[in-house]
Design a protein around this motif. Structure first.
Motif, PDB file in Angstrom:
ATOM      1  N   ARG A  47      -4.326   6.181  -4.851  1.00  0.00           N
ATOM      2  CA  ARG A  47      -5.527   5.365  -4.702  1.00  0.00           C
ATOM      3  C   ARG A  47      -5.833   4.651  -6.020  1.00  0.00           C
ATOM      4  O   ARG A  47      -6.064   5.307  -7.040  1.00  0.00           O
ATOM      5  N   LYS A 101       0.855  -1.179   0.000  1.00  0.00           N
ATOM      6  CA  LYS A 101       0.000   0.000   0.000  1.00  0.00           C
ATOM      7  C   LYS A 101       0.891   1.229   0.000  1.00  0.00           C
ATOM      8  O   LYS A 101       2.059   1.180   0.394  1.00  0.00           O
ATOM      9  N   THR A 102       0.356   2.344  -0.470  1.00  0.00           N
ATOM     10  CA  THR A 102       1.135   3.573  -0.509  1.00  0.00           C
ATOM     11  C   THR A 102       1.458   4.021   0.909  1.00  0.00           C
ATOM     12  O   THR A 102       0.587   4.013   1.775  1.00  0.00           O
ATOM     13  N   SER A 146      -1.776   8.074  -9.044  1.00  0.00           N
ATOM     14  CA  SER A 146      -2.594   8.312  -7.860  1.00  0.00           C
ATOM     15  C   SER A 146      -2.276   7.279  -6.806  1.00  0.00           C
ATOM     16  O   SER A 146      -2.088   6.100  -7.121  1.00  0.00           O
TER      17      SER A 146
END
Length: 366
Positions: A321, A255-256, A319
């Motif tokens: 997301r 995940k970021t 992005s």
């Protein structure tokens, strides 16, 4: 006129702006209860894909897709029609010698069109490299006995052999004429060895390796870097800071990181580019080389990056997301969801697999 032909002709006409991205295969994830496999014999854009990984264009205007969670290799022809080329849909290993569509695969992540006809498959969780000839006959050419553990991509080597990235063995391997030899990676997972012999260096889940300039570029996945092996066999970092504050925990959790790197660090500042060695790269996926330019899928940043004239630029997505924002939008405003595969698809065009959206997209570069 079929959709694939229409997309190609419109892109060639200049009516589609640079940076546009359009779906050329897959209809999206669907709804709960929908089949994950459907559409053979019909338009590719109405078919169901399941986590497409690598993609490889052929010289006839078509392309192969490693439709990994469907346990198949699919083929989209010039007219935009899709069919199964290999795999019977059952996950497992049910033989090494037979017609490709009759045999089992296990989450195949890699596929490559071969210049003499046929294609190669990185059959990831069967731990094998397979080759399918022009008549559809499949055989295993390398296996765990040759050091394979989790081959995730296959690319052409300059000498006519194959470059195989093995995320489980922490190595990039070279296959030719029945012989497998290491190109990079000692087999130990980690980050070490820049400036020294590539086969003594540490890699971490390498995702891809391509011939680039006078050497080999490697997507060193969990090290959040792109590395380069020169003609003398020495390795160095080409792009990605590997900042442990952003890289190690984020790559492990997929995940970021929080806080997310700013736009400048991700190559989307006002100038549009950054120094590649100081730039943040999430998890590099597949690579594609076109002349002196290198394209990198950034899985974690949901983007496609371009290394050009010593600068790194985000050209699609970008992005933190994952998402999907529809068709025909400009690349940097287009939503991607954990993009994975890349293939040059004629001048100025890239095929991009978008596994979180269960699609293959066409990105126009020029």
């Amino acid at each position: 006129m079929t959709l694939l032909i229409a997309v190609i002709l419109v892109a060639a006409s200049g009516l589609v702006p640079i940076g546009s991205m359009q779906t050329v295969a897959g209809s999206g994830p669907g709804f709960p209860g929908d089949p994950r496999f459907a559409g053979d014999g019909g338009p590719a854009t109405q078919a169901r894909l399941a986590r497409p990984a690598q993609v490889s264009a052929d010289p006839h205007g078509g392309f192969y897709i490693a439709d990994s969670s469907n346990q198949r290799i699919r083929y989209v022809d010039y007219h935009g029609r899709i069919d199964t080329a290999a795999g019977n849909g059952r996950q497992g290993d049910c033989g090494d010698d037979g017609m490709a569509w009759d045999l089992c695969l296990s989450l195949p992540h890699g596929v490559l069109v071969l210049p003499g006809g046929g294609y190669a498959i990185a059959d990831t969780f069967n731990h094998k490299l397979r080759v399918v000839d022009g008549d559809g006959h499949m055989r295993t050419v390398a296996s765990p006995a040759d050091g394979l553990r989790e081959p995730v991509s296959v690319q052409p080597a300059r000498d006519g052999g194959l470059l195989v990235s093995d995320a489980g063995a922490q190595r990039v391997l070279h296959y030719r004429d029945g012989r497998v030899t290491p190109v990079a990676g000692s087999g130990k997972k980690g980050f070490a060895g820049d400036g020294d012999k590539a086969t003594d260096a540490e890699l971490s889940a390498p995702a891809d390796a391509v011939a680039y300039r006078d050497g080999i570029a490697i997507a060193d996945g969990s090290n959040c870097r792109v590395r380069f092996v020169d003609a003398a066999g020495r390795i160095d970092t080409l792009a990605g800071s590997g900042d442990p504050g952003y890289c190690l925990g984020a790559a492990a959790a997929f995940k970021t990181p929080e806080p997310a790197p700013d736009d400048a660090a991700r190559g989307i500042d006002a100038r549009g580019d950054v120094d590649p060695r100081t730039a943040w790269i999430g998890v590099p996926g597949h690579l594609a080389a076109a002349g002196d330019d290198l394209y990198v899928v950034d899985v974690l940043d949901n983007s496609v990056r371009e290394l050009h004239d010593g600068r790194l630029t985000t050209i699609a997505g970008g992005s933190a997301r994952p998402g999907f924002t529809g068709e025909a939008g400009l690349g940097r405003s287009t939503g991607l969801a954990w993009p994975s595969g890349l293939s040059v698809f004629g001048p100025g065009r890239l095929l991009v697999t978008d596994p979180g959206n269960d699609r293959v997209r066409l990105l126009r570069l020029s």
